[in-house]
Design a protein around this motif. Structure first.
Motif, PDB file in Angstrom:
ATOM      1  N   PRO A 196      65.367   7.350 -12.193  1.00 60.02           N
ATOM      2  CA  PRO A 196      66.429   8.357 -12.033  1.00 60.02           C
ATOM      3  C   PRO A 196      67.813   7.839 -12.435  1.00 60.02           C
ATOM      4  N   ASN A 197      68.011   6.518 -12.323  1.00 59.04           N
ATOM      5  CA  ASN A 197      69.324   5.941 -12.641  1.00 59.04           C
ATOM      6  C   ASN A 197      69.375   5.300 -14.023  1.00 59.04           C
ATOM      7  N   THR A 198      68.381   5.570 -14.886  1.00 55.06           N
ATOM      8  CA  THR A 198      68.390   5.016 -16.247  1.00 55.06           C
ATOM      9  C   THR A 198      69.497   5.672 -17.069  1.00 55.06           C
ATOM     10  N   LYS A 199      70.356   4.863 -17.660  1.00 55.81           N
ATOM     11  CA  LYS A 199      71.497   5.380 -18.408  1.00 55.81           C
ATOM     12  C   LYS A 199      71.508   4.946 -19.879  1.00 55.81           C
ATOM     13  N   LEU A 200      70.697   3.936 -20.228  1.00 52.87           N
ATOM     14  CA  LEU A 200      70.777   3.390 -21.581  1.00 52.87           C
ATOM     15  C   LEU A 200      69.444   2.780 -21.986  1.00 52.87           C
ATOM     16  N   ILE A 201      69.098   2.963 -23.264  1.00 56.91           N
ATOM     17  CA  ILE A 201      68.025   2.200 -23.896  1.00 56.91           C
ATOM     18  C   ILE A 201      68.670   1.342 -24.969  1.00 56.91           C
ATOM     19  N   PHE A 202      68.445   0.042 -24.902  1.00 57.84           N
ATOM     20  CA  PHE A 202      69.007  -0.889 -25.880  1.00 57.84           C
ATOM     21  C   PHE A 202      67.882  -1.659 -26.546  1.00 57.84           C
ATOM     22  N   ILE A 203      67.820  -1.578 -27.878  1.00 50.97           N
ATOM     23  CA  ILE A 203      66.723  -2.228 -28.592  1.00 50.97           C
ATOM     24  C   ILE A 203      67.224  -2.956 -29.839  1.00 50.97           C
TER      25      ILE A 203
ATOM     26  N   LEU B   1      73.036 -12.712 -22.025  1.00 52.36           N
ATOM     27  CA  LEU B   1      74.172 -11.880 -21.612  1.00 52.36           C
ATOM     28  C   LEU B   1      73.735 -10.883 -20.548  1.00 52.36           C
ATOM     29  N   ILE B   2      72.604 -10.241 -20.781  1.00 50.55           N
ATOM     30  CA  ILE B   2      72.118  -9.230 -19.844  1.00 50.55           C
ATOM     31  C   ILE B   2      71.674  -9.862 -18.530  1.00 50.55           C
ATOM     32  N   ASN B   3      70.895 -10.954 -18.625  1.00 50.92           N
ATOM     33  CA  ASN B   3      70.308 -11.544 -17.425  1.00 50.92           C
ATOM     34  C   ASN B   3      71.273 -12.408 -16.620  1.00 50.92           C
ATOM     35  N   LYS B   4      72.199 -13.070 -17.305  1.00 50.02           N
ATOM     36  CA  LYS B   4      73.080 -14.010 -16.610  1.00 50.02           C
ATOM     37  C   LYS B   4      74.419 -13.394 -16.204  1.00 50.02           C
ATOM     38  N   ILE B   5      74.810 -12.297 -16.842  1.00 50.63           N
ATOM     39  CA  ILE B   5      76.114 -11.709 -16.530  1.00 50.63           C
ATOM     40  C   ILE B   5      75.971 -10.302 -15.957  1.00 50.63           C
ATOM     41  N   PHE B   6      75.343  -9.390 -16.698  1.00 47.54           N
ATOM     42  CA  PHE B   6      75.339  -8.004 -16.249  1.00 47.54           C
ATOM     43  C   PHE B   6      74.417  -7.762 -15.062  1.00 47.54           C
ATOM     44  N   LYS B   7      73.336  -8.500 -14.942  1.00 49.14           N
ATOM     45  CA  LYS B   7      72.518  -8.377 -13.736  1.00 49.14           C
ATOM     46  C   LYS B   7      73.304  -8.818 -12.505  1.00 49.14           C
TER      47      LYS B   7
ATOM     48  N   LEU C 113      73.831  -4.376 -12.596  1.00 48.93           N
ATOM     49  CA  LEU C 113      73.016  -3.551 -13.487  1.00 48.93           C
ATOM     50  C   LEU C 113      71.543  -3.867 -13.266  1.00 48.93           C
ATOM     51  N   GLU C 114      70.714  -2.841 -13.266  1.00 43.85           N
ATOM     52  CA  GLU C 114      69.274  -3.012 -13.203  1.00 43.85           C
ATOM     53  C   GLU C 114      68.713  -2.962 -14.624  1.00 43.85           C
TER      54      GLU C 114
ATOM     55  N   ASN D   6      77.914   1.478 -15.217  1.00 40.44           N
ATOM     56  CA  ASN D   6      78.434   1.179 -13.883  1.00 40.44           C
ATOM     57  C   ASN D   6      77.413   0.387 -13.082  1.00 40.44           C
ATOM     58  N   ALA D   7      77.902  -0.323 -12.073  1.00 36.15           N
ATOM     59  CA  ALA D   7      76.997  -1.052 -11.180  1.00 36.15           C
ATOM     60  C   ALA D   7      75.978  -0.078 -10.596  1.00 36.15           C
ATOM     61  N   GLY D   8      74.711  -0.500 -10.606  1.00 35.16           N
ATOM     62  CA  GLY D   8      73.646   0.359 -10.096  1.00 35.16           C
ATOM     63  C   GLY D   8      72.924   1.135 -11.170  1.00 35.16           C
ATOM     64  N   ASP D   9      73.492   1.202 -12.367  1.00 35.03           N
ATOM     65  CA  ASP D   9      72.812   1.867 -13.478  1.00 35.03           C
ATOM     66  C   ASP D   9      71.624   1.035 -13.945  1.00 35.03           C
TER      67      ASP D   9
END
Length: 395
Positions: free
Chosen positions: A145-152, A116-122, A126-127, A98-101
């Motif tokens: 506190p709002n960390t919801k995912l680690i993607f590697i 994709l992450i920097n140009k769309i989801f940011k 998304l933080e 969600n927005a703010g995650d």
């Protein structure tokens, strides 16, 4: 891969599962041993009260079903969902948020994933924190506190850094945070992240799983029923689904995946050792070589490595790099990986071209950096081609 077989044992049943799971002849009236391609987008319903298994092509298709069943089994997963591309699959992962995650992302990932992450989801709230996940302290410092995912990615694209999967999963689970990994470079044949505690495994089937550079697709695998329900909704209503023909191609390719990966591994290791001794090479990065900084971690969590190699031409600037790439005769200058033909490219110029130069330099994506995807050709021919092109680069 290594001369003394220090890595995890291979899954001896992998090839058999790839041949039969999802392809059982008894499920078809014809008893065909090769699943037929079902091109229909409409499926006749018996009544309004008794919906059939298939209703509409975007919601489900027999060709897609059998492929997803096989991929899930090979990954030691329960659920698999396919998308029209690898980035489509990554898009689905981030759509869970969600927005703010806040998301912790490996700093050295495929350029398209980075974009994709920097140009769309940011842009939609998304933080993100991009960190070197090979050092677990970097991950711990990045938690919010709002960390919801680690993607590697592991190994990463293009510099082949390796992250300790089990330790990352433990860190995440202690904080109730999701973990997802792009496992494209190794496939489930060499690495099974679900077994180390990861929640979602992603593959670009365009690469090794498809294996013949003739299909574009991505998949996500999970053992979590809740995640599976959400990913199914994203698949159905996000609209990014693969065609039945592409599913047929991938199902076909799965049957030879173990054989192809064995050759990719053998060839890749031989070429890496050749390059390591070449006088015009500054450094070779290959997780199967003892010189790799995460060699011990690699042994702990993989049963081998694919045909991916990263190397640096000694004293080369852009001019020499371009000359090297255009001097290759058999090896193809191309921007993908994982096919049966060997591909070479400059990450700085091609796959990571949109990344700021200072960021590329920090990650080691320099002008003399070359990414190789070793195919199944003769090693003798591959090393001869590399040798003549290296020499031509400095003429």
């Amino acid at each position: 891969m290594s001369d003394n077989n220090e890595f995890l044992p291979l899954d001896e049943t992998y090839g058999t599962k790839a041949l039969f799971v999802g392809s059982e002849a008894e499920q078809w009236n014809s008893l065909a041993t090769v699943p037929p391609i079902t091109m229909s987008t409409v499926f006749k319903q018996a009544s309004l009260d008794e919906p059939q298994e298939f209703l509409y092509g975007r919601f489900g298709n027999p060709s897609r079903k059998v492929m997803e069943k096989c991929i899930a089994a090979l990954e030691c997963g329960k659920y698999c969902y396919s998308y029209a591309s690898g980035l489509g699959a990554i898009h689905a992962i981030f759509t869970l948020l969600n927005a703010g995650d806040h998301v912790i992302v490996g700093d050295d990932i495929y350029g398209g994933s980075n974009a994709l992450i920097n140009k769309i989801f940011k842009r939609i709230g998304l933080e993100t924190s991009f960190v070197d996940t090979t050092d677990l302290s970097n991950v711990e410092k990045a938690f919010k506190p709002n960390t919801k995912l680690i993607f590697i990615e592991s190994p990463t694209n293009p510099t082949l850094k390796v992250t300790d999967l089990e330790e990352i999963a433990k860190l995440a689970k202690s904080r109730n945070i999701l973990t997802a990994i792009d496992n494209t470079f190794l496939t489930s044949y060499f690495q099974k992240p679900l077994n180390f505690g990861f929640d979602i495994v992603m593959h670009s089937c365009t690469k090794y799983i498809g294996g013949h550079s003739d299909v574009t697709m991505g998949v996500l695998i999970t053992n979590c029923e809740k995640l599976a329900s959400e990913l199914e909704i994203i698949q159905m209503y996000g609209g990014s689904v693969p065609s039945p023909f592409d599913c047929f191609l991938v199902q076909r390719s799965l049957k030879t995946l173990s054989i192809r990966m064995d050759v990719h591994q053998k060839n890749g290791y031989a070429v890496a050792k050749f390059l390591e001794k070449h006088p015009l090479i500054e450094k070779v990065v290959h997780p199967g070589l003892p010189s790799h900084p995460q060699y011990e971690i690699t042994k702990k969590q993989t049963s081998g490595h694919s045909g991916m190699i990263c190397f640096y031409i000694k004293d080369a600037e852009v001019k020499q790099t371009k000359k090297f790439l255009t001097s290759l005769k058999m090896i193809i200058l191309g921007g993908s990986v994982g096919g049966v033909k060997t591909l070479a490219q400059s990450p700085s110029i091609i796959s990571h071209r949109q990344m700021p130069r200072e960021e590329k330099l920090r990650l080691g994506i320099t002008d003399n950096c070359i990414r190789l995807s070793i195919g199944i050709e003769s090693v003798k021919d591959l090393t001869a081609d590399l040798d003549q092109a290296l020499k031509a680069a400095f003429e």
